[in-house]
Design an enzyme around this catalytic site. Structure first.
Site, short mmCIF file in Angstrom:
data_model
loop_
_atom_site.label_atom_id
_atom_site.label_comp_id
_atom_site.label_asym_id
_atom_site.label_seq_id
_atom_site.Cartn_x
_atom_site.Cartn_y
_atom_site.Cartn_z
N HIS A 47 0.81 -1.22 0.00
CA HIS A 47 0.00 0.00 0.00
C HIS A 47 0.84 1.26 0.00
CE1 HIS A 47 -3.66 -2.24 0.43
NE2 HIS A 47 -3.28 -2.81 1.56
N ASP A 188 -7.56 -5.53 7.49
CA ASP A 188 -8.15 -6.50 6.57
C ASP A 188 -8.88 -7.61 7.32
OD1 ASP A 188 -7.75 -5.55 3.93
OD2 ASP A 188 -5.60 -5.86 4.22
#
Ligand code: 3PY
Length: 268
Positions: A47, A188
């Site tokens: 990311h 997540d």
């Protein structure tokens, strides 16, 4: 030192880390030199904004140039466990060829994926990693022969537990020989189970899963790493027994410190 993480883990001491989201060798070096309490940094290519080539090479070289005080540098690759035999495999090669002391692979959900990831990170006969990077030995400060002889044991393989399937297969993943540890991705993991992301603490049901992962990792003699966003949260996780604790990201360190000081300056 660049082995500081491995030394801390062998001594069973909690090792604090920082997450590098912003790009550039200078940034990585600044993060790496921020505190004597920092054992490791993760350069986040999933990311974050560092490219696998040449970005990771440049950042690792810049951190290594700090010498004995440098924290251990590990790399999170962009590919997930679902591509363990494909993209994840060559991305692990790129990261390790750049001199990384370990890799973090996102969303590893099965023992078969974990087995392939271990194999990609180890030279034969233990694995399938190709030999030939001209960069590793200068970053590790060893000869090419020495790198070949020590890399299999000197590189950490860390898989992220953050999917529903990973929770179902947790014991099997943890039983894979060569997996050094698991990294919990609380964001997540929450989303995968239908809970909101931590703000800053995870939902109580996610907290139960986090503690199940910690308990089972230790039952399998594996290290357990946790992602935090503040020093207070990180201190609590270290107290709970997590082995590697990410304290915060460079991006939030920058924006939080600016916001805090601007609020003081303007009398807020
Ligand atoms: C998560 O929380 O999902 C992570 O992977 C940490 O970046």
């Amino acid at each position: 030192a660049s082995r500081s993480l491995i030394n801390a883990l062998r001594a069973s001491k909690p090792a604090f880390g920082a997450w590098v989201m912003l790009p550039g060798a200078l940034n990585a070096r600044m993060v790496a030199s921020s505190s004597p309490h920092l054992s490791w940094i993760t350069i986040d290519c999933e990311h974050g904004l560092t490219s696998l080539q040449p970005g990771v090479h440049e950042s690792i070289q810049a951190v290594a140039s700090l010498g004995a005080s440098a924290p251990t540098t590990i790399v999170r690759i962009p590919a997930t466990g679902a591509s363990a035999d494909g993209s994840a495999s060559w991305q692990i090669k790129y990261a390790l060829d750049a001199g990384a002391r370990g890799v973090v692979v996102p969303m590893v959900s099965t023992a078969a994926q974990a087995t392939s990831i271990v194999s990609a990170a180890r030279f034969p006969p233990k694995g399938i990693r190709g030999f030939g990077s001209p960069f590793t030995e200068s970053i590790w400060g060893v000869s090419s022969d020495e790198y070949l002889a020590t890399a299999n044991d000197g590189v950490l393989v860390i898989v992220q537990i953050e999917t529903r399937e990973a929770m179902q297969n947790l014991d099997d993943i943890l039983a894979v020989d060569g997996v050094d540890g698991v990294f919990i991705g609380p964001y997540d993991l929450s989303l995968a189970h239908g809970y909101p992301p931590p703000s800053p603490d995870p939902h109580p049901e996610v907290e139960k899963m986090i503690h199940e992962i910690l308990r089972k990792a230790h039952a399998h003699s594996k290290k357990c790493a946790m992602f935090c966003t503040t020093g207070a949260q990180a201190a609590k996780r270290a107290e709970e027994g997590f082995d590697m604790v990410n304290v915060m990201t460079d991006k939030s360190a920058l924006t939080n410190a600016l916001a805090y000081n601007l609020a003081i300056a303007s009398g807020d």
